[in-house]
Scaffold this motif. Sequence first.
Motif, PDB file in Angstrom:
ATOM      1  N   GLN A  38       8.832  -2.247   4.891  1.00  0.00           N
ATOM      2  CA  GLN A  38       9.303  -0.903   4.807  1.00  0.00           C
ATOM      3  C   GLN A  38       8.197   0.098   4.480  1.00  0.00           C
ATOM      4  N   GLU A  39       8.122   1.284   4.867  1.00  0.00           N
ATOM      5  CA  GLU A  39       7.085   2.317   4.532  1.00  0.00           C
ATOM      6  C   GLU A  39       7.026   2.649   3.375  1.00  0.00           C
ATOM      7  N   THR A  40       5.804   2.981   2.840  1.00  0.00           N
ATOM      8  CA  THR A  40       5.575   3.496   1.410  1.00  0.00           C
ATOM      9  C   THR A  40       5.499   5.155   1.762  1.00  0.00           C
ATOM     10  N   THR A  41       6.369   5.872   1.042  1.00  0.00           N
ATOM     11  CA  THR A  41       6.384   7.295   1.397  1.00  0.00           C
ATOM     12  C   THR A  41       6.257   8.031  -0.193  1.00  0.00           C
ATOM     13  N   LEU A  42       5.921   9.479  -0.149  1.00  0.00           N
ATOM     14  CA  LEU A  42       5.848  10.244  -1.352  1.00  0.00           C
ATOM     15  C   LEU A  42       6.361  11.651  -0.692  1.00  0.00           C
ATOM     16  N   THR A  43       7.516  12.239  -1.599  1.00  0.00           N
ATOM     17  CA  THR A  43       8.125  13.385  -1.557  1.00  0.00           C
ATOM     18  C   THR A  43       7.716  14.252  -2.705  1.00  0.00           C
ATOM     19  N   LEU A  44       7.142  15.526  -2.452  1.00  0.00           N
ATOM     20  CA  LEU A  44       7.046  16.220  -3.517  1.00  0.00           C
ATOM     21  C   LEU A  44       7.947  17.727  -3.385  1.00  0.00           C
ATOM     22  N   ILE A  45       8.385  17.929  -4.374  1.00  0.00           N
ATOM     23  CA  ILE A  45       9.497  19.169  -4.509  1.00  0.00           C
ATOM     24  C   ILE A  45       9.011  20.075  -5.445  1.00  0.00           C
ATOM     25  N   GLY A  98       9.235  19.682  -0.485  1.00  0.00           N
ATOM     26  CA  GLY A  98      10.380  19.074   0.165  1.00  0.00           C
ATOM     27  C   GLY A  98       9.887  18.055   1.240  1.00  0.00           C
ATOM     28  N   GLN A  99       8.427  18.212   1.360  1.00  0.00           N
ATOM     29  CA  GLN A  99       7.843  17.484   2.560  1.00  0.00           C
ATOM     30  C   GLN A  99       7.538  16.130   2.102  1.00  0.00           C
ATOM     31  N   THR A 100       7.844  15.044   2.997  1.00  0.00           N
ATOM     32  CA  THR A 100       7.465  13.541   2.647  1.00  0.00           C
ATOM     33  C   THR A 100       6.570  13.146   3.562  1.00  0.00           C
ATOM     34  N   ARG A 101       5.650  12.283   2.778  1.00  0.00           N
ATOM     35  CA  ARG A 101       4.474  11.838   3.536  1.00  0.00           C
ATOM     36  C   ARG A 101       4.412  10.228   3.156  1.00  0.00           C
ATOM     37  N   GLU A 102       3.619   9.556   4.243  1.00  0.00           N
ATOM     38  CA  GLU A 102       3.622   8.098   4.013  1.00  0.00           C
ATOM     39  C   GLU A 102       1.852   7.885   3.575  1.00  0.00           C
ATOM     40  N   VAL A 103       2.186   7.198   2.375  1.00  0.00           N
ATOM     41  CA  VAL A 103       0.899   7.145   1.693  1.00  0.00           C
ATOM     42  C   VAL A 103       0.572   5.805   1.519  1.00  0.00           C
ATOM     43  N   ILE A 104      -0.736   5.409   1.075  1.00  0.00           N
ATOM     44  CA  ILE A 104      -1.195   3.942   1.084  1.00  0.00           C
ATOM     45  C   ILE A 104      -0.673   3.815  -0.798  1.00  0.00           C
ATOM     46  N   PRO A 105      -0.160   2.636  -0.858  1.00  0.00           N
ATOM     47  CA  PRO A 105       0.319   2.219  -2.348  1.00  0.00           C
ATOM     48  C   PRO A 105      -0.797   2.335  -3.222  1.00  0.00           C
ATOM     49  N   GLY A 106      -0.634   2.830  -4.458  1.00  0.00           N
ATOM     50  CA  GLY A 106      -1.604   2.811  -5.354  1.00  0.00           C
ATOM     51  C   GLY A 106      -1.253   3.888  -6.464  1.00  0.00           C
ATOM     52  N   GLU A 107      -2.439   4.344  -7.230  1.00  0.00           N
ATOM     53  CA  GLU A 107      -2.412   5.163  -8.070  1.00  0.00           C
ATOM     54  C   GLU A 107      -2.620   6.708  -7.634  1.00  0.00           C
ATOM     55  N   TYR A 108      -1.683   7.511  -8.051  1.00  0.00           N
ATOM     56  CA  TYR A 108      -1.923   8.895  -7.587  1.00  0.00           C
ATOM     57  C   TYR A 108      -1.972   9.832  -8.778  1.00  0.00           C
ATOM     58  N   GLY A 112       0.710  13.471 -15.185  1.00  0.00           N
ATOM     59  CA  GLY A 112       0.558  13.533 -13.808  1.00  0.00           C
ATOM     60  C   GLY A 112       0.244  12.173 -12.915  1.00  0.00           C
ATOM     61  N   GLN A 113       0.041  11.218 -13.579  1.00  0.00           N
ATOM     62  CA  GLN A 113      -0.332   9.910 -13.248  1.00  0.00           C
ATOM     63  C   GLN A 113       1.050   9.025 -12.537  1.00  0.00           C
ATOM     64  N   LEU A 114       0.618   8.823 -11.326  1.00  0.00           N
ATOM     65  CA  LEU A 114       1.701   7.998 -10.736  1.00  0.00           C
ATOM     66  C   LEU A 114       1.451   6.547 -10.030  1.00  0.00           C
ATOM     67  N   ASP A 115       2.289   5.608 -10.275  1.00  0.00           N
ATOM     68  CA  ASP A 115       1.976   4.625  -9.542  1.00  0.00           C
ATOM     69  C   ASP A 115       3.010   4.374  -8.503  1.00  0.00           C
ATOM     70  N   VAL A 116       2.510   4.429  -7.232  1.00  0.00           N
ATOM     71  CA  VAL A 116       3.523   4.273  -5.871  1.00  0.00           C
ATOM     72  C   VAL A 116       3.569   2.722  -5.294  1.00  0.00           C
ATOM     73  N   PRO A 117       4.340   2.208  -5.650  1.00  0.00           N
ATOM     74  CA  PRO A 117       4.573   0.808  -5.200  1.00  0.00           C
ATOM     75  C   PRO A 117       4.684   0.713  -3.509  1.00  0.00           C
ATOM     76  N   ALA A 118       4.036  -0.331  -3.070  1.00  0.00           N
ATOM     77  CA  ALA A 118       4.253  -0.359  -1.440  1.00  0.00           C
ATOM     78  C   ALA A 118       5.745  -0.775  -1.180  1.00  0.00           C
ATOM     79  N   GLY A 119       5.889  -0.245  -0.152  1.00  0.00           N
ATOM     80  CA  GLY A 119       7.406  -0.211   0.549  1.00  0.00           C
ATOM     81  C   GLY A 119       8.291   0.512  -0.125  1.00  0.00           C
ATOM     82  N   THR A 120       7.848   1.338  -1.025  1.00  0.00           N
ATOM     83  CA  THR A 120       9.006   2.269  -1.660  1.00  0.00           C
ATOM     84  C   THR A 120       8.940   3.707  -1.269  1.00  0.00           C
ATOM     85  N   ALA A 121       9.970   4.443  -1.478  1.00  0.00           N
ATOM     86  CA  ALA A 121      10.056   5.838  -1.017  1.00  0.00           C
ATOM     87  C   ALA A 121      10.191   6.673  -2.742  1.00  0.00           C
TER      88      ALA A 121
END
Length: 497
Positions: free
Chosen positions: A19-26, A60-70, A110-119
Amino acid sequence: MVARLAMQNKGSFTNTPQQETTLTLIKQFDTSYGAPEVVDDWNLTATSAASSDPIEFDSGQTREVIPGEYTIAETFGPDALTPEEAGYELASIVCTTEDDVGNAFELTDGQLDVPAGTATECVLVNQDLPGSVSWLKTNTQGDALEGSAWEIHTPDGTVLTTVSDNDENDADSRNGYVAVEELSWGEYQLVEVTAPEGYYLLEEPVDFVITGTERDYEFAQAIENISIPTLTLIKEFDINYGAPADVDPWNLRASHTPDSGDDIYEFNSGDTYQVTPGEYVISETFGSEEISPEEAGYTLQSVQCFVDQGGWGAGSNSAPMESAQPAEHSDSESHRVDIVDNSHTTCVLTNADRPGNVEWNKINPDGIALGDSEWEFVGPDGFDTITIVDNDGEWDAAEEVGTLRVDELLWGDYTLTETRSPAGFDLDPEPRHFTIGGMHLSHLFEEDFVNTPLSPGTLPLTGGFSDRWPLIAGGLGLAVLAVFAWSILRSREQSSS
């Protein structure tokens, strides 16, 4: 996409997609002060801890990102303003990650941990910040004025709020400084409804606008009021003859000339009144009977008017005479002065007291004038006792024999006593009293002073006749001898005949 190997029953392996790792900002808003809610004005970014280059998002745009800290952040407009610079605050960033639980969580820094394979979806909520307006109220000289009151109108004329200098709606406690907070964004009109005491209301409203980039609107220049003209009348004296320098009996008056209006203002000395502009005649009377200065024993010596531009405000009764200038249109002859807006005029009416005089006549019982009398003249404090001799030229101002007049008298009580009678007449030692005052500057003794002739052989009590008596007696003696000699001569002539 990363492939995953899987073993099949027949001993083979199959790759299944990870599963892809994605991030959406609204972008969302929670506005209370009328700020625009335009998502396209906002630049949303996510910056990886492993890279300094931010990933840009439209709302509202969703983009694929590399897992990690943002780090999740935003800026406003092409100039990349901070939310505060744009008039907002980033109230919250709430994120939801599609994991086994699926709970939403809020980012505190504002610090976010984006796990791999999550939306992961993050919603950035902005609140608008309130605006304010502030201004300084002054006169045209730049002095702060307290006591003004205002209405803030919306463009359609609706009264949004009212504020008075230093009331509960005024956020600035300094006199003359007014500030109103908690204003929504938009266009306004500032309308003065009460001017500082002694000043005209502003004729026109003042416009201002609250925007995101100029929320705290401060008028660059003070809002000036033009003062209502004021007039002060002051009574002063130039006393030379002992008159009272009492301002209380004087009635001071400023009257509009017929071409300017019919206003009449009554003053006590030192009073200050707001007046309408125009030309005024300055005058005065004395006492309850409103007599003229001349009738009261004074001369209105001068009326000097001084003008201070900028005004002194109602109730002021002391203009700085040392710095004021004479009014350009002050007319000392007719006592006229022009009064204009935004000025304080002080007029000083100076009276000089007038001297008194006294006159009396010296006669014999037949009404014939008698000269050569001498008098002691005693006056009030400040007046030296003098001796007056009929027609001596020093004190007697009357040219006629038997008439005496003394001029330049101080105000006060006097005693007049004959100290030497005319030759051949009895002395009249009775003191005569009289008073010189404001409405009685000229005293004329209505009854003449009569001296009776001396009886034959009687010596005078005192005075000028006594020093002449030896001569008179000698003359009478010679006359008697002459008569006696003539009688003898006459007898001899008759005997010889």
